[in-house]
Design an enzyme around this catalytic site. Structure first.
Site, PDB file in Angstrom:
ATOM      1  N   ASP A 183      58.385  75.938  45.959  1.00 22.55           N
ATOM      2  CA  ASP A 183      59.828  75.832  46.121  1.00 22.55           C
ATOM      3  C   ASP A 183      60.201  75.383  47.526  1.00 22.55           C
ATOM      4  OD1 ASP A 183      62.531  76.104  45.297  1.00 22.55           O
ATOM      5  OD2 ASP A 183      62.640  77.996  46.376  1.00 22.55           O
ATOM      6  N   LYS A 188      70.143  72.994  34.470  1.00 23.28           N
ATOM      7  CA  LYS A 188      71.416  72.600  35.073  1.00 23.28           C
ATOM      8  C   LYS A 188      72.044  71.496  34.228  1.00 23.28           C
ATOM      9  CE  LYS A 188      69.384  73.768  39.475  1.00 23.28           C
ATOM     10  NZ  LYS A 188      68.688  73.233  40.649  1.00 23.28           N
ATOM     11  N   LYS A 212      61.418  83.979  39.826  1.00 24.49           N
ATOM     12  CA  LYS A 212      61.968  83.361  41.021  1.00 24.49           C
ATOM     13  C   LYS A 212      62.010  84.369  42.158  1.00 24.49           C
ATOM     14  CE  LYS A 212      65.234  80.465  40.367  1.00 24.49           C
ATOM     15  NZ  LYS A 212      66.550  79.879  40.016  1.00 24.49           N
ATOM     16  N   ARG A 223      85.714  57.628  20.969  1.00 27.30           N
ATOM     17  CA  ARG A 223      85.598  58.292  22.262  1.00 27.30           C
ATOM     18  C   ARG A 223      84.462  59.301  22.280  1.00 27.30           C
ATOM     19  NH1 ARG A 223      84.901  57.104  26.261  1.00 27.30           N
ATOM     20  NH2 ARG A 223      86.732  55.735  26.135  1.00 27.30           N
ATOM     21  N   GLU A 283      57.584  81.182  41.182  1.00 26.59           N
ATOM     22  CA  GLU A 283      58.049  80.401  42.315  1.00 26.59           C
ATOM     23  C   GLU A 283      57.494  81.022  43.596  1.00 26.59           C
ATOM     24  OE1 GLU A 283      62.410  79.189  42.820  1.00 26.59           O
ATOM     25  OE2 GLU A 283      62.250  80.959  44.093  1.00 26.59           O
TER      26      GLU A 283
END
Length: 336
Positions: A214, A127, A159, A92, A192
């Site tokens: 962005d 992510k 950012k 598994r 960004e």
């Protein structure tokens, strides 16, 4: 990888696989083969070998297809020989890793192929599935993509929140250089930008390695991309990917699915006992937020199960592995 493998065994086996222990003699020996049930790009073979070795060093692995190879339904990737108890207790974890990595590599390769002949490269993001980042990023490279920053420690990415708090583009960039000099660090800087005004400010200020456009529209992307090193993030469909003439195309990572169809066949005492351990459909991560999004995700999962992860869901709704995809957003993209 070893730490992840140890934790995964602890999670899955706990104080013992009591089903196997009560049914399988300790001295029973057998063979298992990994059968490919779906065309794609294979990834995770090397990690699988470590899984077997960590659990039982006496297990023998014969590899026929290596990482990065294109595989077709019916191919046998490897044969594993050892105690039947060991085969059953490792399958598994091995399958979970290989499904996920093969799914990432397969989907990455599709976009890399679409971009062939351009200067654009496919990037991954942060992510990723907690604990599996290095494996998922490794799969992106196996599929022909490029790794972005590994974490928050190996690159500076300014950012919108950082820029706003610092008081603007120039202030944020200057603070970066002051910090890097004070700490004796040599890190690349990416910023960004949300509009053409911020883009021009970043160009005028200089001292950066890459600019991220962005959520620019397709038209604005084409207008902005002339001669500099840009990275795009936002709402991109396959046609948009075909059209982009940029340096980096960042495809947002959503941990949504698996390669889906790998079968582990147990060969015991010369008799093939086919154990269809996986014809697995993982629930897609819905791109809407809130309870409505969760309910839609469950509904999509049920449909996907009925249709054996049909091409429509794989290409259009984003039933795709972590590391590379998230192109068809109905809600806002949060790049991290």
């Amino acid at each position: 990888e070893e730490r992840l493998i140890d934790l995964s065994f602890a999670e899955d086996i706990g104080d013992g696989d009591h089903t196997t222990l009560c049914c399988i003699p300790s001295d029973a020996m057998g063979k298992s083969q990994l059968i490919i049930k779906e065309d794609g790009v294979l990834a995770g073979i090397e990690v699988a070998k470590k899984v077997f070795k960590c659990f039982d060093p006496e297990m023998q692995v014969e590899v026929f297809i290596n990482d990065g190879a294109k595989v077709k339904k019916g191919d046998v990737a490897m044969v594993v020989t050892g105690r039947v108890r060991s085969l059953l207790q490792t399958e598994r974890l091995m399958l979970n890793i290989m499904q996920r990595m093969s799914g990432i590599a397969t989907m990455t390769s599709k976009y890399v192929e679409r971009l062939e002949g351009t200067k654009t490269r496919v990037l991954d993001t942060r992510k990723t599935t907690p604990g599996m980042r290095m494996l998922e990023k490794q799969a992106v490279k196996i599929g022909g993509g490029c790794n972005h920053r590994i974490g928050l420690f190996d690159m500076i990415l300014l950012k919108d929140n950082h820029v706003d708090f610092a008081g603007g583009i120039a202030n944020a960039i200057n603070r970066c250089h002051e910090y890097l000099k004070e700490k004796g660090l040599d890190l690349k800087i990416e910023i960004e930008v949300r509009n053409f005004d911020e883009l021009q400010q970043a160009i005028d200020c200089g001292g950066i390695n890459r600019i991220m456009l962005d959520n620019f529209s397709v038209t604005d992307n084409k207008k902005a991309v002339e001669s500099r090193c840009y990275e795009l993030t936002g709402h991109f469909g396959a046609k948009v990917v075909d059209d982009q003439q940029v340096t980096f195309q960042e495809l947002c990572c959503l941990p949504a699915g698996f390669f889906g169809r790998i079968e582990f066949c147990l060969l015991q005492f010369g008799e093939q006992v086919v154990r269809s351990l996986i014809d697995h459909t993982a629930a897609p991560v819905c791109h809407r937020t809130g309870n409505a999004g969760r309910q839609e995700g469950l509904a999509q999962a049920r449909i996907a199960g009925e249709q054996q992860i049909g091409g429509f869901f794989r290409e259009r709704l984003g039933i795709a592995p972590a590391g590379v995809i998230g192109l068809f957003h109905d809600g806002p993209d949060i790049h991290a």
